[in-house]
Design a protein around this motif. Structure first.
Motif, PDB file in Angstrom:
ATOM      1  N   GLY A   1       0.798  -1.218   0.000  1.00 20.76           N
ATOM      2  CA  GLY A   1       0.000   0.000   0.000  1.00 20.76           C
ATOM      3  C   GLY A   1       0.829   1.264   0.000  1.00 20.76           C
ATOM      4  O   GLY A   1       0.274   2.358  -0.054  1.00 20.76           O
ATOM      5  N   VAL A   2       2.168   1.150   0.058  1.00 20.21           N
ATOM      6  CA  VAL A   2       3.042   2.321   0.017  1.00 20.21           C
ATOM      7  C   VAL A   2       3.629   2.422  -1.379  1.00 20.21           C
ATOM      8  O   VAL A   2       4.134   1.444  -1.925  1.00 20.21           O
ATOM      9  N   THR A   3       3.557   3.614  -1.939  1.00 20.84           N
ATOM     10  CA  THR A   3       4.023   3.797  -3.310  1.00 20.84           C
ATOM     11  C   THR A   3       5.517   3.546  -3.415  1.00 20.84           C
ATOM     12  O   THR A   3       6.312   4.073  -2.641  1.00 20.84           O
ATOM     13  N   SER A   4       5.879   2.707  -4.361  1.00 23.61           N
ATOM     14  CA  SER A   4       7.286   2.470  -4.672  1.00 23.61           C
ATOM     15  C   SER A   4       7.692   3.450  -5.759  1.00 23.61           C
ATOM     16  O   SER A   4       7.111   3.482  -6.835  1.00 23.61           O
ATOM     17  N   ALA A   5       8.676   4.277  -5.476  1.00 26.88           N
ATOM     18  CA  ALA A   5       9.142   5.256  -6.459  1.00 26.88           C
ATOM     19  C   ALA A   5      10.658   5.145  -6.549  1.00 26.88           C
ATOM     20  O   ALA A   5      11.356   5.291  -5.544  1.00 26.88           O
ATOM     21  N   VAL A   6      11.156   4.861  -7.729  1.00 28.73           N
ATOM     22  CA  VAL A   6      12.593   4.708  -7.919  1.00 28.73           C
ATOM     23  C   VAL A   6      12.993   5.409  -9.207  1.00 28.73           C
ATOM     24  O   VAL A   6      12.188   5.604 -10.115  1.00 28.73           O
ATOM     25  N   ALA A   7      14.255   5.804  -9.280  1.00 25.60           N
ATOM     26  CA  ALA A   7      14.776   6.445 -10.481  1.00 25.60           C
ATOM     27  C   ALA A   7      15.251   5.379 -11.453  1.00 25.60           C
ATOM     28  O   ALA A   7      15.820   4.355 -11.054  1.00 25.60           O
ATOM     29  N   VAL A   8      15.000   5.594 -12.725  1.00 27.93           N
ATOM     30  CA  VAL A   8      15.516   4.692 -13.753  1.00 27.93           C
ATOM     31  C   VAL A   8      17.035   4.680 -13.641  1.00 27.93           C
ATOM     32  O   VAL A   8      17.672   5.736 -13.721  1.00 27.93           O
ATOM     33  N   PRO A   9      17.647   3.519 -13.427  1.00 34.94           N
ATOM     34  CA  PRO A   9      19.087   3.506 -13.136  1.00 34.94           C
ATOM     35  C   PRO A   9      19.958   3.826 -14.339  1.00 34.94           C
ATOM     36  O   PRO A   9      21.071   4.309 -14.188  1.00 34.94           O
ATOM     37  N   GLN A  10      19.476   3.574 -15.539  1.00 35.25           N
ATOM     38  CA  GLN A  10      20.294   3.828 -16.708  1.00 35.25           C
ATOM     39  C   GLN A  10      19.946   5.193 -17.301  1.00 35.25           C
ATOM     40  O   GLN A  10      18.838   5.680 -17.152  1.00 35.25           O
ATOM     41  N   GLN A  11      20.935   5.786 -17.956  1.00 31.48           N
ATOM     42  CA  GLN A  11      20.730   7.085 -18.583  1.00 31.48           C
ATOM     43  C   GLN A  11      19.986   6.889 -19.892  1.00 31.48           C
ATOM     44  O   GLN A  11      20.464   6.196 -20.791  1.00 31.48           O
ATOM     45  N   LEU A  12      18.818   7.476 -20.003  1.00 31.10           N
ATOM     46  CA  LEU A  12      18.050   7.381 -21.237  1.00 31.10           C
ATOM     47  C   LEU A  12      18.510   8.458 -22.210  1.00 31.10           C
ATOM     48  O   LEU A  12      19.191   9.415 -21.832  1.00 31.10           O
ATOM     49  N   ALA A  13      18.133   8.306 -23.454  1.00 35.89           N
ATOM     50  CA  ALA A  13      18.512   9.299 -24.461  1.00 35.89           C
ATOM     51  C   ALA A  13      17.908  10.654 -24.114  1.00 35.89           C
ATOM     52  O   ALA A  13      16.888  10.746 -23.429  1.00 35.89           O
ATOM     53  N   SER A  14      18.555  11.718 -24.596  1.00 34.72           N
ATOM     54  CA  SER A  14      18.087  13.066 -24.267  1.00 34.72           C
ATOM     55  C   SER A  14      16.717  13.353 -24.867  1.00 34.72           C
ATOM     56  O   SER A  14      15.966  14.168 -24.328  1.00 34.72           O
ATOM     57  N   VAL A  15      16.384  12.680 -25.959  1.00 38.20           N
ATOM     58  CA  VAL A  15      15.060  12.826 -26.559  1.00 38.20           C
ATOM     59  C   VAL A  15      14.616  11.446 -27.022  1.00 38.20           C
ATOM     60  O   VAL A  15      15.353  10.762 -27.738  1.00 38.20           O
ATOM     61  N   GLY A  16      13.429  11.006 -26.603  1.00 33.24           N
ATOM     62  CA  GLY A  16      12.947   9.707 -27.039  1.00 33.24           C
ATOM     63  C   GLY A  16      11.687   9.294 -26.316  1.00 33.24           C
ATOM     64  O   GLY A  16      11.347   9.814 -25.252  1.00 33.24           O
ATOM     65  N   ASN A  17      10.956   8.330 -26.910  1.00 34.12           N
ATOM     66  CA  ASN A  17       9.752   7.766 -26.306  1.00 34.12           C
ATOM     67  C   ASN A  17      10.105   6.476 -25.573  1.00 34.12           C
ATOM     68  O   ASN A  17      10.875   5.645 -26.074  1.00 34.12           O
ATOM     69  N   TYR A  18       9.506   6.297 -24.403  1.00 37.09           N
ATOM     70  CA  TYR A  18       9.753   5.120 -23.583  1.00 37.09           C
ATOM     71  C   TYR A  18       8.437   4.662 -22.952  1.00 37.09           C
ATOM     72  O   TYR A  18       7.430   5.382 -22.979  1.00 37.09           O
ATOM     73  N   GLU A  19       8.465   3.461 -22.372  1.00 37.01           N
ATOM     74  CA  GLU A  19       7.335   2.962 -21.609  1.00 37.01           C
ATOM     75  C   GLU A  19       7.862   2.055 -20.504  1.00 37.01           C
ATOM     76  O   GLU A  19       8.960   1.499 -20.611  1.00 37.01           O
TER      77      GLU A  19
END
Length: 946
Positions: free
Chosen positions: A540-558
């Motif tokens: 019941g507690v929201t899990s919030a984490v940062a994406v560990p890998q560096q994504l491209a400066s511009v792009g679509n993801y899911e």
């Protein structure tokens, strides 16, 4: 509907049973249970779990209890469900009690079981109905004996026997866990020879139910809504040749043999002549056409009778399941048999649960010998009352194999319980929310008669399970700015992703979250997926984490998320759907800024102070501008929210125009001279462009605040007058001189200096004439020297030399002020009046008069500070002079072209005078700067000096 059942047999048995479906069990919401007390049962799963883990013993869950099902919470936190193939408990007065079919007299005179799963009523003898049975719909089906009054029955537990209904023939009725059975017991060959047995009739009234015959000879009684209520498979018979044969079943190697029968909508007829004439039959002989039903059921199929359905209880009150092969020489009907058995159990309480283990348990009651043979357990398709050898349920998956030691052959290998691992099959049923699971026992070698076995139809299944976490919800990507809904746009290349899940338990374990981040969108162009990463949180507690890998400066993801129990990482929810987002870490281009009202190059002055204008801002090749901020100062490169329109101090935020349309800012300059435009563009991710910074100049808005301003630049004829731009009631007149010494220029362009009489839009003075606002018929224009004032005028001397030439003054015995050229210097003076000898105080320019071009002279009298100031063309040449005297008010006219001393007019001006303007206050620095930068040609030709 009243129907008649006619059976031509030597002995007859009928069994009634309801098609009862155990209800779907719905888990209660998790609840807290502070100060909970010990108990053996609890109303819901959450409370049961808490008691079990607190006090260390299993606790039954009342909400998950049915006639065949019982769930319990275990001390280790897991759950256990026990499912029986027959009802073992019933609910009476709101409580579950053990099933009890022992018969006792009822108030209405019938014999009824004490605590039945299916209510039945048996006759106490006489002409009353033989039996009644209640269907799940609440309707009652009645059966009557057609061969005269019934004798007084003999009661034995759950059975009643009506002796000698025919000579040598008893009728035995039994209340069972699925309804009732009825068997005609033919005790001898002589009894079987009775012609009356050729047509034994049972009248049946099924009320509003209707009956139809299905494939395999099964008759189904249905209620008016089409729901199955009762099922009757083909009538069977057996004799007493096998050890253990009785009205309960054929025993030993014995098999129930089908009887040829016909069925219509009005009656069922069984022709048993072949049974009665069977040679070497061992008496007593039993005949049993049965009615049974229910989602929890059992059946077997037999290759010897491939179109016959052997639905539960079809062979006896206590039937058996048959598995394997028996040769024709060993069977009591002279046919070879290959059989398979099926059990169908209610698993509705297990839907969407994680199945840790499941065991299927039954009893092997008979084997061909004491030699062990392998038996396989299969997960199978559903069995029905119409299942036959030719239409048997398909086998899906082999679940377990046991080299079962033969039991039941003799005292050396008597009946014994046998268990199988059914985990995979129950897992499949629970995952598919199937409500039931069908399990099949099949001999490993179906040609080996040593594998012939019988199993008790009463079986059970014990399941250990846990709750799955819910599919994660609460998905979001952070940070976001203008677009936080899916698809979110974020400016970070390692944004945060989040999810939240729950477990329906009172003391659930923590959850381990798994995430999967993929490039592209599944709906358009899916790409590679990054590895999972995890984050453990309390349920019941929201899990919030940062994406560990560096994504491209511009792009679509899911991304998608899954939650697993931290105490068992195999118990995971399903994956959430993919959540789409876009990474945009690049700032938008500096916006394009334009204006038709202001010159943003800062080279000239198009705008006017306090006069509304507009500035247009538009994308500069950008396709994702979201908003613009405008400020007349340095502004802000990071506004606090994406709200638009909005205002933050002097920063104005506007939404970008649709389709790249320009956004217009309405500007009201409040400061003359140099103004500033600072504009930033923001995209939906919150990225900020570099600033578009411009300076522009405006002319001070002075005419509306001046006290007087002349010259209409329309070149009036000599002797005329020009109106006051502020008030037309105070024109300046060309008299009292004759106009030949002061005249308007008629030229259309400014001549090169020195000044000539053709200077356009100005007045030319020859040193003998002057203009005055004094007249007998019009008001006098004056300034009040006892207060501060400002005088501005354009001057161009004709021939500067040593001497004194007054251009503007105010009449008085000694002029109240005067602007003059003296000894090649510019001066603005106030006289000392007559307090002492004549004299004046003057602010004198430091540089010589420029005789080659027009000069703007701005003189100020700062009365409170007793200071005279003189500005020559701009503020850089300001000079001051103290004037410690109190100026005297005067009502004299403003005069152009001379001054007055001691009542004598003198110091006549030679040269040009243009656009004199008076202000009854001090101009501020911005207004002076604005006047200092007015283009003279524009001023004189277009009247834009103010």
């Amino acid at each position: 509907m009243v129907r008649r059942l006619v059976v031509s047999v030597c002995a007859l048995t009928t069994v009634w049973s309801t098609l009862v479906a155990a209800p779907n069990q719905v888990l209660a919401d998790p609840v807290g249970a502070p100060g909970i007390s010990d108990a053996q049962s609890a109303p819901d799963e959450a409370t049961a779990r808490e008691i079990a883990t607190t006090f260390g013993h299993p606790v039954i869950i009342d909400a998950d209890t049915s006639e065949t099902t019982q769930a319990s919470a275990q001390p280790d936190g897991s759950m256990q469900l026990t499912e029986s193939t027959v009802p073992v408990r019933v609910q009476q007065d709101g409580a579950w009690v053990r099933l009890d079919n022992s018969l006792r007299p009822a108030v209405d005179g019938t014999l009824q079981p004490a605590a039945p799963a299916v209510p039945v009523q048996f006759s106490a003898g006489g002409s009353t109905p033989l039996a009644r049975i209640q269907a799940p719909s609440g309707q009652w089906l009645s059966e009557t004996w057609q061969s005269g009054p019934l004798p007084i029955p003999q009661v034995d537990g759950s059975s009643v026997t009506y002796p000698e209904v025919y000579p040598g023939v008893d009728l035995k009725l039994t209340a069972t866990s699925t309804g009732m059975s009825e068997v005609l017991v033919v005790k001898s060959a002589e009894a079987a020879a009775n012609p009356a047995l050729a047509s034994v009739g049972f009248g049946v009234d099924d009320g509003s139910m209707t009956t139809s015959t299905e494939p395999g000879g099964t008759a189904i009684a249905r209620s008016s809504d089409g729901t199955d209520q009762l099922a009757s498979t083909t009538a069977t018979w057996w004799d007493s040749s096998s050890p253990g044969a009785s009205a309960a079943g054929p025993g030993g190697l014995g098999l129930p043999v089908p009887i040829a029968h016909t069925s219509t909508s009005d009656e069922i007829t069984v022709d048993a002549a072949s049974v009665a004439s069977t040679p070497n039959a061992t008496y007593p002989v039993y005949v049993d056409p049965s009615w049974t039903g229910g989602r929890v059921a059992w059946a077997f199929v037999d290759s010897a009778y491939p179109t016959t359905a052997y639905w539960k209880d079809s062979g006896a009150t206590d039937s058996y399941q048959h598995v394997g092969h028996i040769s024709a020489g060993q069977s009591d009907d002279g046919n070879a048999h290959t059989t398979r058995s099926y059990w169908q159990l209610d698993t509705s309480a297990l839907n969407s649960k994680y199945i840790k283990s499941a065991s299927f348990n039954t009893t092997e009651t008979y084997s061909f010998s004491c030699t062990a043979r392998e038996v396989d357990l299969y997960y199978a398709h559903s069995v029905t009352p119409s299942s036959t050898w030719h239409d048997q349920p398909g086998l899906i998956t082999k679940l377990d194999s046991h080299n079962v030691v033969a039991h039941g052959y003799n005292s050396n290998c008597g009946p014994a319980a046998v268990g199988f691992d059914a985990t995979a099959g129950v897992q499949a049923a629970a995952a598919g929310n199937a409500d039931t699971v069908t399990l099949a026992l099949v001999a490993k070698d179906e040609a080996d008669e040593y594998g012939w076995k019988k199993f008790d139809s009463v079986a059970s299944m014990i399941v250990t399970y846990e709750n799955y976490p819910q599919v994660p919800a609460g998905r979001a990507v952070t940070p976001c700015w203008a677009q936080c809904a899916e698809p979110t746009i974020t400016r970070l290349q390692n944004p945060g992703v989040q999810a939240v899940s729950f477990i329906n338990e009172s003391n659930p374990p923590s959850l381990l979250y798994r995430y999967q981040v993929c490039s592209g969108w599944s709906s358009t162009a899916p790409g590679a997926c990054q590895p999972f990463f995890t984050d453990t949180k309390a349920f019941g507690v929201t899990s919030a984490v940062a994406v560990p890998q560096q994504l491209a400066s511009v792009g679509n993801y899911e991304y998608r998320a899954q939650a697993c129990r931290a105490d068992d990482t195999l118990v995971c929810s399903g994956w959430s759907g993919f959540y789409e987002f876009t990474v945009d870490a690049l700032p938008p281009p500096t916006p394009a800024v334009a204006s038709s009202d202001f010159d943003l190059t800062g080279q000239s002055r198009k705008g006017q102070e306090l006069v509304q204008g507009s500035i247009q801002v538009s994308p500069n090749g950008s396709v994702d501008d979201y908003a613009y901020s405008y400020s007349p100062t340095a502004g802000s490169a990071a506004i606090s929210s994406p709200d638009c329109p909005a205002t933050y101090g002097d920063v104005i935020v506007s939404c970008a125009g649709a389709g790249g349309a320009p956004v217009s800012y309405s500007v009201l300059p409040t400061v003359p001279s140099s103004n500033r435009v600072v504009v930033y563009a923001y995209d939906k991710a919150g990225n900020v462009s570099a600033s578009a910074s411009y300076r522009y100049d405006v002319i001070a808005k002075l005419a509306g605040d001046a006290s007087h301003a002349w010259f209409d630049h329309s070149a009036p004829v000599p002797g005329g007058s020009t109106p006051d731009a502020v008030g037309a009631t105070t024109p300046i007149s060309l008299g009292p001189v004759d106009g030949t010494h002061v005249r308007w220029s008629t030229a259309t362009s400014a001549p090169a200096p020195p000044f000539s009489t053709d200077s356009y839009g100005a007045l030319s003075f020859d040193g003998s004439g002057a203009l005055s606002t004094s007249s007998s018929s019009i008001p006098v224009a004056t300034l009040d020297p006892t207060h501060s004032f400002t005088l501005a005028v354009w001057l161009l001397p004709a021939n500067p030399n040593l001497g004194q030439y007054a251009a503007v003054s105010q009449e008085s015995g000694n002029s109240a002020f005067f602007m003059q050229e003296k000894d090649s210097k510019w001066q603005f003076c106030l006289p000392r009046n007559l307090i002492s000898a004549w004299g004046s105080d003057c602010a004198t320019s430091t540089s010589n008069v420029d005789a080659t071009d027009w000069s703007l002279l701005i003189g100020q009298w700062d009365a409170p500070n007793h200071t005279i100031r003189l500005y020559v063309s701009d503020q850089s040449t300001v000079t001051t002079s103290d004037h410690p005297y109190i100026a005297t008010a005067t009502s004299g006219s403003l005069v152009l072209g001379r001054m007055q001393y001691g009542g004598v007019q003198k110091n006549w001006w030679t040269g040009g005078i243009a656009d004199p303007i008076t202000y009854p206050f001090l101009l501020d620095a911005g207004q002076i700067d604005a006047l200092s930068h007015v283009n003279l040609a524009n001023c004189l030709s277009q009247g834009n000096c103010s």
